[in-house]
Design a protein around this motif. Structure first.
Motif, PDB file in Angstrom:
ATOM      1  N   ASP A  54       0.688  -1.031  -0.030  1.00  0.00           N
ATOM      2  CA  ASP A  54       0.031  -0.093   0.061  1.00  0.00           C
ATOM      3  C   ASP A  54       0.782   1.075  -0.178  1.00  0.00           C
ATOM      4  N   LEU A  55       2.084   1.163   0.931  1.00  0.00           N
ATOM      5  CA  LEU A  55       2.855   2.382   0.869  1.00  0.00           C
ATOM      6  C   LEU A  55       3.480   2.737  -0.373  1.00  0.00           C
ATOM      7  N   ALA A  56       3.828   1.729  -1.120  1.00  0.00           N
ATOM      8  CA  ALA A  56       4.561   1.650  -2.425  1.00  0.00           C
ATOM      9  C   ALA A  56       3.589   2.393  -3.284  1.00  0.00           C
ATOM     10  N   ALA A  57       2.423   2.363  -3.127  1.00  0.00           N
ATOM     11  CA  ALA A  57       1.431   2.796  -4.342  1.00  0.00           C
ATOM     12  C   ALA A  57       1.520   4.758  -4.163  1.00  0.00           C
ATOM     13  N   SER A  58       2.091   5.167  -2.943  1.00  0.00           N
ATOM     14  CA  SER A  58       1.884   6.303  -2.803  1.00  0.00           C
ATOM     15  C   SER A  58       3.371   7.011  -2.593  1.00  0.00           C
ATOM     16  N   ALA A  59       4.364   6.256  -2.148  1.00  0.00           N
ATOM     17  CA  ALA A  59       5.800   6.680  -1.992  1.00  0.00           C
ATOM     18  C   ALA A  59       6.364   6.919  -3.194  1.00  0.00           C
ATOM     19  N   PRO A  60       7.374   7.982  -3.319  1.00  0.00           N
ATOM     20  CA  PRO A  60       8.432   7.656  -4.549  1.00  0.00           C
ATOM     21  C   PRO A  60       9.458   6.575  -4.427  1.00  0.00           C
ATOM     22  N   PRO A  61       9.972   6.050  -5.428  1.00  0.00           N
ATOM     23  CA  PRO A  61      11.036   5.192  -5.388  1.00  0.00           C
ATOM     24  C   PRO A  61      12.029   5.562  -4.512  1.00  0.00           C
ATOM     25  N   GLY A  62      12.822   4.407  -3.813  1.00  0.00           N
ATOM     26  CA  GLY A  62      13.963   4.571  -3.019  1.00  0.00           C
ATOM     27  C   GLY A  62      13.266   5.124  -1.706  1.00  0.00           C
ATOM     28  N   ALA A  63      12.131   4.844  -1.371  1.00  0.00           N
ATOM     29  CA  ALA A  63      11.611   5.107   0.001  1.00  0.00           C
ATOM     30  C   ALA A  63      12.288   4.010   0.916  1.00  0.00           C
ATOM     31  N   LEU A  64      12.003   4.407   2.486  1.00  0.00           N
ATOM     32  CA  LEU A  64      12.603   3.540   3.382  1.00  0.00           C
ATOM     33  C   LEU A  64      11.396   2.929   4.211  1.00  0.00           C
ATOM     34  N   LEU A  65      11.176   1.630   4.242  1.00  0.00           N
ATOM     35  CA  LEU A  65      10.097   1.064   5.362  1.00  0.00           C
ATOM     36  C   LEU A  65      10.487   1.394   6.760  1.00  0.00           C
ATOM     37  N   VAL A  66       9.749   1.747   7.708  1.00  0.00           N
ATOM     38  CA  VAL A  66      10.199   1.845   8.875  1.00  0.00           C
ATOM     39  C   VAL A  66       9.016   1.322  10.064  1.00  0.00           C
ATOM     40  N   VAL A  67       9.244   0.476  11.083  1.00  0.00           N
ATOM     41  CA  VAL A  67       8.431   0.095  11.759  1.00  0.00           C
ATOM     42  C   VAL A  67       8.226   1.094  13.087  1.00  0.00           C
ATOM     43  N   ASP A  68       7.123   1.300  13.492  1.00  0.00           N
ATOM     44  CA  ASP A  68       6.827   2.347  14.729  1.00  0.00           C
ATOM     45  C   ASP A  68       7.750   1.763  15.761  1.00  0.00           C
ATOM     46  N   PRO A  69       8.826   2.691  16.322  1.00  0.00           N
ATOM     47  CA  PRO A  69       9.633   2.439  17.360  1.00  0.00           C
ATOM     48  C   PRO A  69       9.050   2.023  18.811  1.00  0.00           C
ATOM     49  N   ALA A  70       7.419   2.356  18.849  1.00  0.00           N
ATOM     50  CA  ALA A  70       6.997   1.886  20.056  1.00  0.00           C
ATOM     51  C   ALA A  70       6.535   0.296  19.862  1.00  0.00           C
ATOM     52  N   SER A 227      19.251  12.601   6.696  1.00  0.00           N
ATOM     53  CA  SER A 227      18.029  13.197   6.790  1.00  0.00           C
ATOM     54  C   SER A 227      17.279  12.760   5.628  1.00  0.00           C
ATOM     55  N   ALA A 228      15.930  13.403   5.630  1.00  0.00           N
ATOM     56  CA  ALA A 228      15.161  12.703   4.525  1.00  0.00           C
ATOM     57  C   ALA A 228      14.260  13.956   3.933  1.00  0.00           C
ATOM     58  N   ALA A 229      13.637  13.790   2.759  1.00  0.00           N
ATOM     59  CA  ALA A 229      12.684  14.834   2.391  1.00  0.00           C
ATOM     60  C   ALA A 229      11.482  14.744   2.900  1.00  0.00           C
ATOM     61  N   GLY A 230      10.900  13.700   3.733  1.00  0.00           N
ATOM     62  CA  GLY A 230       9.481  13.779   4.483  1.00  0.00           C
ATOM     63  C   GLY A 230       9.509  12.280   4.723  1.00  0.00           C
ATOM     64  N   ARG A 231       8.135  12.136   5.363  1.00  0.00           N
ATOM     65  CA  ARG A 231       7.496  10.955   5.757  1.00  0.00           C
ATOM     66  C   ARG A 231       6.175  10.670   5.202  1.00  0.00           C
ATOM     67  N   VAL A 232       5.899   9.357   4.817  1.00  0.00           N
ATOM     68  CA  VAL A 232       4.394   9.278   4.314  1.00  0.00           C
ATOM     69  C   VAL A 232       3.945   8.034   5.128  1.00  0.00           C
ATOM     70  N   GLY A 233       2.373   8.219   5.608  1.00  0.00           N
ATOM     71  CA  GLY A 233       1.965   7.052   6.245  1.00  0.00           C
ATOM     72  C   GLY A 233       1.059   6.362   5.402  1.00  0.00           C
ATOM     73  N   LEU A 234       0.437   5.420   5.994  1.00  0.00           N
ATOM     74  CA  LEU A 234      -0.352   4.230   5.398  1.00  0.00           C
ATOM     75  C   LEU A 234      -1.833   5.558   5.089  1.00  0.00           C
ATOM     76  N   PRO A 235      -2.647   5.239   4.048  1.00  0.00           N
ATOM     77  CA  PRO A 235      -3.685   5.725   3.814  1.00  0.00           C
ATOM     78  C   PRO A 235      -4.948   5.536   4.951  1.00  0.00           C
ATOM     79  N   ALA A 236      -5.550   6.525   5.367  1.00  0.00           N
ATOM     80  CA  ALA A 236      -6.479   6.152   6.492  1.00  0.00           C
ATOM     81  C   ALA A 236      -7.528   5.358   5.785  1.00  0.00           C
TER      82      ALA A 236
END
Length: 236
Positions: A54-70, A227-236
């Motif tokens: 789902d994230l690949a559909a909205s994130a640009p190529p080369g994005a990094l997948l991250v698990v919530d540190p909680a 650093s990064a350009a930004g962060r993208v979450g899963l669609p609501a």
């Protein structure tokens, strides 16, 4: 069979893959599953794969997948880090004087998307900022319209692209800081580099990836600022 008549210059070659390059998000999901990070976070394998899709559909190529540190804090992620060494791969670790590593939280004003997984876009090691102090680098990163990586994000990057942790070219993750009881920021700033096996690290850890810290006012020639350009979450 006759030899090819093509000259070396005529033979097509692929450009070298940058040390900071990341695999596609579905491949990153598979790595998190294989490393056991998904299980540690209490996430079903299928859920991690679906989120990456789902994230690949909205994130640009080369994005990094991250698990919530909680769900998967730095203390849990660090031992999954690996670097090749002449004596075999060395397991990552957190320095002994950073027992409070999981208390380092995103800086005020740094927004992390809600949800179990999200992506960070256009990550950069910040080599050009080596020899700057964290106090000097943060406003420069902000001036560029970028956001500093948190420690958890920096570890995820090294999990997916171990070659990004390179001797003499490592990085700080100053998006994470510890706020003291008096409300002031702790002077330590987290970083990821390679142990020399000295001091309390122990000789057996020479060449191992290391989660440690540096003073906010100190400069280091071998530490950039991730650093990064930004962060993208899963669609609501």
């Amino acid at each position: 069979m006759p030899a090819s008549s093509a000259s070396p210059a005529a033979v097509a070659t692929s450009p070298p893959v940058p040390a900071t390059a990341l695999p596609p998000l579905p491949d990153q999901a598979e790595r998190l599953v294989a490393l056991g990070v998904a299980a540690t976070a209490g996430l079903p394998d299928a859920a991690v794969r679906a989120a990456a899709h789902d994230l690949a559909a909205s994130a640009p190529p080369g994005a990094l997948l991250v698990v919530d540190p909680a769900l998967a804090p730095p203390s849990v992620l660090a031992p999954h880090l690996r670097l090749p060494d002449r004596d075999g791969e060395k397991e990552g670790f957190v320095v002994v004087d950073m027992a409070d590593v999981d208390r380092f939280a995103p800086l005020d004003g740094l927004t992390v998307p809600d949800g179990a997984l999200y992506v960070v876009t256009d990550v950069d090691r910040g080599d050009d900022l080596a020899s700057w102090s964290p106090d000097e680098a943060l406003p420069e990163i902000t001036r560029r319209g970028r956001t500093p990586l948190t420690l958890a994000e920096g570890i995820h990057w090294a999990l997916q692209a171990p070659q990004v942790v390179e001797r003499n070219h490592c990085y700080m993750t100053i998006g994470s800081r510890l706020r003291r009881a008096d409300g002031r920021l702790d002077a330590r700033t987290p970083a990821i580099w390679i142990s020399n096996g000295t001091g309390r690290d122990g000789r057996e850890r020479r060449g191992a990836p290391k989660v440690g810290w540096c003073w906010a006012g100190n400069r280091h020639t071998w530490l950039g600022f991730a650093s990064a350009a930004g962060r993208v979450g899963l669609p609501a």
